[in-house]
Write an enzyme that holds these catalytic residues in place. Structure first.
Site, PDB file in Angstrom:
ATOM      1  N   HIS A  84      66.909  45.161  64.066  1.00 24.55           N
ATOM      2  CA  HIS A  84      65.863  44.217  63.554  1.00 24.55           C
ATOM      3  C   HIS A  84      65.175  43.428  64.791  1.00 24.55           C
ATOM      4  CE1 HIS A  84      69.314  41.364  63.043  1.00 24.55           C
ATOM      5  NE2 HIS A  84      68.447  40.439  63.454  1.00 24.55           N
ATOM      6  N   ASP A 226      72.885  48.372  63.615  1.00 23.75           N
ATOM      7  CA  ASP A 226      71.610  47.488  63.896  1.00 23.75           C
ATOM      8  C   ASP A 226      71.536  47.431  65.451  1.00 23.75           C
ATOM      9  OD1 ASP A 226      69.688  45.799  63.804  1.00 23.75           O
ATOM     10  OD2 ASP A 226      70.545  44.636  62.286  1.00 23.75           O
ATOM     11  N   SER A 662      70.749  36.838  66.570  1.00 20.54           N
ATOM     12  CA  SER A 662      70.871  38.321  66.664  1.00 20.54           C
ATOM     13  C   SER A 662      70.882  39.077  67.973  1.00 20.54           C
ATOM     14  CB  SER A 662      69.764  38.756  65.511  1.00 20.54           C
ATOM     15  OG  SER A 662      70.269  38.756  64.338  1.00 20.54           O
TER      16      SER A 662
HETATM   17  N1  ARG Z   1      70.017  39.056  58.252  1.00 20.61           N
HETATM   18  C1  ARG Z   1      69.309  39.387  59.691  1.00 20.61           C
HETATM   19  C2  ARG Z   1      69.312  38.492  60.514  1.00 20.61           C
HETATM   20  O1  ARG Z   1      68.530  37.143  60.214  1.00 20.61           O
HETATM   21  C3  ARG Z   1      68.293  40.471  59.662  1.00 20.61           C
HETATM   22  C4  ARG Z   1      68.574  41.723  58.872  1.00 20.61           C
HETATM   23  C5  ARG Z   1      67.131  42.452  59.122  1.00 20.61           C
HETATM   24  N2  ARG Z   1      67.005  43.236  57.925  1.00 20.61           N
HETATM   25  C6  ARG Z   1      66.417  42.736  56.978  1.00 20.61           C
HETATM   26  N3  ARG Z   1      66.256  43.541  55.786  1.00 20.61           N
HETATM   27  N4  ARG Z   1      65.222  42.019  57.017  1.00 20.61           N
HETATM   28  O2  ARG Z   1      68.782  38.591  61.665  1.00 20.61           O
HETATM   29  N1  ASP Z   2      70.706  37.649  61.324  1.00 24.17           N
HETATM   30  C1  ASP Z   2      70.747  36.784  61.952  1.00 24.17           C
HETATM   31  C2  ASP Z   2      69.904  36.703  63.280  1.00 24.17           C
HETATM   32  O1  ASP Z   2      68.718  37.120  63.392  1.00 24.17           O
HETATM   33  C3  ASP Z   2      71.844  35.984  62.403  1.00 24.17           C
HETATM   34  C4  ASP Z   2      72.297  34.884  61.508  1.00 24.17           C
HETATM   35  O2  ASP Z   2      71.486  34.262  60.757  1.00 24.17           O
HETATM   36  O3  ASP Z   2      73.518  34.504  61.391  1.00 24.17           O
HETATM   37  O4  ASP Z   2      69.962  35.879  64.277  1.00 24.17           O
END
Ligand code: ARG
Ligand code: ASP
Length: 728
Positions: A84, A226, A662
């Site tokens: 991502h 990921d 991330s």
């Molecule tokens: N929750 C993850 C974080 O904030 C990102 C996941 C990306 N996937 C999505 N469906 N947007 O980075």
């Molecule tokens: N998914 C998130 C990121 O992009 C990680 C988090 O918010 O804990 O950094």
């Protein structure tokens, strides 16, 4: 002597402190955290994690593209981050013919690695606590508004001054970043090197890299691979350089060793990365404000927009690819906002906050010091005053700025200048500015139309967004274009949007070309899209001014409040850390399951079996690629399987992280790479406001799954050969 006592007290406190909350500054590790880390399982000297004068693990951790973290995993500049995080780059290179989002991408040799325009990777060379220096400068420099202490512009000047005084070597790729921490109670300087020739090396298909998509996002248990791979290139001398065909892979100072030994429950782990923002020093009123403004709008406005977008994306692969990245980032914080609001209520975070602030207020009054009470009252009244403009600002931003690509009209400034001269006395001037506006329009028009290749999608989204906006903002407060909609279009905002696309010079390339052949200020003056755009800008300006007015004393009050919290903690011997601000931090903890609800335990790892269980060929979010199924059925996991023969996919740790982490490397006690952080659990979303060790977890891709996909799924064994792998 006093200093020694202070450090001793800190280390003693650290010994008794818990292994959870904290986004620690690397420079403070030795004094504050090393002892606890060792006790929990750190086997290497802290100097190997971070040292201010020798190469350490920190030299293999990079800021990836500004919003993510990456780690260097080979001596030739190979970089590992999340799928991502690489998503924008993967999308940039994708088309209906080469759909790398859907099918994945693997460069089978260096020549196939794809340069990513605009992508940058930043190394942190040095971190310096220069608080006394900055405080001294603040005293001598002129500062009529009293705002220097947080002003990025001012701090930039001070950073330059410091670098000169200390003879810090600066190259064209060096960046100095001096930032305020703890609300302006401390200052750290970061000396960085930026690389701009970054190439895409590998990415799994979205059905692996984004498996579970939005349904599983911010959730545990998870089976998402990921990750994606990039490579840093430099010029022949190893110096940072813009893209050039004969640039070469960067010979890095430091790359990580990878450990395939896997994880067990309660194993020690630590993580380095660039957490973006959190707000641990907010008062409870600010938390409520966040819930009712920012989070509320993210939830409701984005939800509406995404529904329209998704329907269009599912109809046409070209539309899907074009909006993929925008959709994903919208959906990400849409769900985050929903989860955070739910959790804040369910976990009683407001009560925790209130209890905390009561403690500080009581402590103040005990000492006869009413500065905390004053700061608190001030923040409270500021929050009250800025609530309405903030709410409105968020509505405009979500519904009319981020959501509407076609509103990024070209050359609006120049056109506005021309319009302002219209009908004036000086007709020559009028002609000149119109000419100037037309030149920039001509220059930018092409790019504009290329950036909105699907006007019908834009039209559908705009219709929805105008209604959504009007649903949250009372008629008399709406931005000015609504007066036009109400009078000229009898309140029918759909008709207004249709008129925009039909008559505006930006409504279609034909309209634009026609206008350019016969330009006139009269046409511009009546252009619906231009009027719409100016009305949005005007709305933003008004809310910004109102906010500025309300916020006048906020920073000063916040600084006092944070200082109070810091002092209170330090007196109790609790180590301290500043709110996240996109600077390099370390967090440590353990591999640990958790209980999301009474009687429910979520285990600390997942396996490929889980992906098979979730498989749904009729739902794009849960498609499993055929090749992965074959490997699973044949149990063809090579050396990447667990001892029991299963294929590990993800695991969780109780570390403290947030957006920006991330892609972060997850290390074992020996400082070897065991995974890549990519998410948080739903229950942990309140962590941006207050950390809960019992319920907050960071989700990581097991490095064994990453290597399995590279090796067995993609057949990119040449990449595996580059790595430094230790078996156990
Ligand atoms: N929750 C993850 C974080 O904030 C990102 C996941 C990306 N996937 C999505 N469906 N947007 O980075
Ligand atoms: N998914 C998130 C990121 O992009 C990680 C988090 O918010 O804990 O950094």
């Amino acid at each position: 002597m006093r200093k020694q006592l202070f450090i001793a007290a800190l280390s003693l406190a650290a010994l008794t402190a818990q292994a959870d909350e904290g986004m620690w500054m690397l420079t403070d590790l030795r004094a504050q955290n090393a002892a606890v880390m060792r006790e929990l399982g750190l086997e290497i000297p802290i100097e190997q994690v971070y040292s201010d004068n020798a190469i350490s693990l920190k030299d293999a951790v990079v800021h990836f593209g500004g919003g993510c973290t990456g780690e260097i995993i080979s001596s030739e500049g190979l970089l590992l981050t999340n799928h991502h995080c690489g998503y924008g780059a993967i999308q940039q290179h994708s088309s209906v013919e080469h759909d790398y989002l859907t099918d994945g991408f693997w460069a089978m040799n260096r020549n196939e690695e794809l340069p990513c325009e605009g992508l940058k990777v930043t190394f942190i060379d040095r971190i310096l606590d220069i608080t006394p220096y900055v405080q001294a400068q603040l005293k001598v420099d002129e500062d009529p508004q009293g705002t220097n202490y947080l002003s990025p512009k001012y701090l930039e000047k001070v950073a330059d001054r410091f670098a000169k005084a200390e003879k810090i070597e600066l190259t064209p790729a060096t960046r100095l970043e001096l930032k305020a921490f703890y609300g302006g109670n401390r200052y750290y300087l970061f000396v960085k090197t930026v690389y701009s020739d970054i190439r895409m090396v590998g990415a799994p298909p979205s059905s692996i890299g984004k498996f579970g998509a939005d349904t599983d996002n911010w959730m545990w248990p998870r089976q998402t691979g990921d990750f994606s791979l990039f490579r840093i290139y430099a010029d022949k001398d190893g110096k940072p350089a813009e893209y050039a065909k004969d640039n070469v892979p960067l010979k890095v100072k430091k790359h990580l060793k990878i450990n395939l030994g896997g994880i067990e429950k309660n194993d020690f782990a630590f993580v380095m990365g660039f957490p973006g923002r959190n707000w641990r020093y907010m008062i409870s009123d600010e938390v409520e404000e966040r819930m009712q403004t920012t989070n509320f709008m993210r939830h409701h406005v984005r939800g509406d927009r995404q529904e329209v977008l998704m329907a269009e994306m599912l109809k046409d692969p070209a539309v899907r690819i074009h909006y993929a990245s925008k959709y994903a980032s919208s959906a990400n914080y849409w769900k985050n906002a929903i989860g955070m609001n739910e959790g804040l209520v369910r976990l009683g975070v407001l009560d925790t906050k209130r209890a905390q602030q009561e403690k500080l207020l009581a402590r103040g009054s005990e000492k006869g010091d009413n500065s905390y009470q004053q700061a608190f009252d001030q923040i409270r009244s500021i929050v009250q005053q800025r609530r309405a403009p903030l709410y409105h600002q968020q509505a405009i931003n979500e519904a009319l700025v981020t959501a509407l690509d076609f509103m990024k009209l070209p050359s609006t400034k120049e056109v506005a200048v021309a319009l302002s001269k219209k009908g004036g006395k000086d007709s020559q001037k009028e002609g000149e500015v119109l000419q100037k506006a037309l030149e920039v329009l001509q220059k930018n028009g092409e790019k504009y139309f290329a950036s909105v290749p699907f006007p019908e999608v834009e039209r559908a989204v705009a219709k929805k967004m105008l209604k959504t906006y009007a649903g949250y903002i009372p008629q008399e407060e709406r931005i000015s274009i609504f007066k036009v909609i109400d009078t000229r279009f009898k309140g029918d905002s759909d008709a207004f949007v249709d008129a925009c696309f039909k008559y505006s010079i930006f409504g279609s390339k034909e309209n634009f070309d026609k206008f350019m052949r016969r330009p006139s200020l009269n046409t511009l003056e009546k252009d619906w899209m231009l009027l719409f755009k100016y009305s949005i800008t005007d709305g933003l300006l008004k809310t910004a001014l109102a906010m500025e007015q309300a916020n006048k004393n906020y920073d000063a009050a916040h600084k006092v409040w944070v200082k109070g919290m810091m002092d209170m903690k330090q007196e109790n011997g609790t180590p301290i850390y500043p709110d996240a601000n996109s600077t390099l931090r370390l967090t440590y903890g353990k591999v640990r399951p958790y209980e999301p609800a009474d009687g429910v335990v979520y285990d600390y790892y997942t396996t490929l079996k889980g992906a098979m269980e979730k498989e749904d060929p009729n739902n794009w979010e849960f498609v499993v690629p055929a090749k992965l199924k074959q490997l699973y059925q044949a149990k063809d996991f090579g050396r990447y399987a667990m001892k029991n023969g299963e294929m590990p996919v993800c695991f969780i740790i109780d570390t403290d992280n947030t957006g920006g982490n991330s892609g972060s490397p997850v290390f074992n006690g020996k400082g070897e790479l065991i995974g890549t952080g990519f998410d948080r659990n739903y229950e942990g979303l309140t962590g941006d406001i207050a950390f809960r060790p019992s319920s907050q977890r960071a989700a990581c891709v097991d490095i064994r799954y990453t290597l399995f996909i590279i090796d067995k799924y993609a057949g990119a064994s040449h990449l595996i050969d580059e790595l430094d792998i230790v078996a156990e």
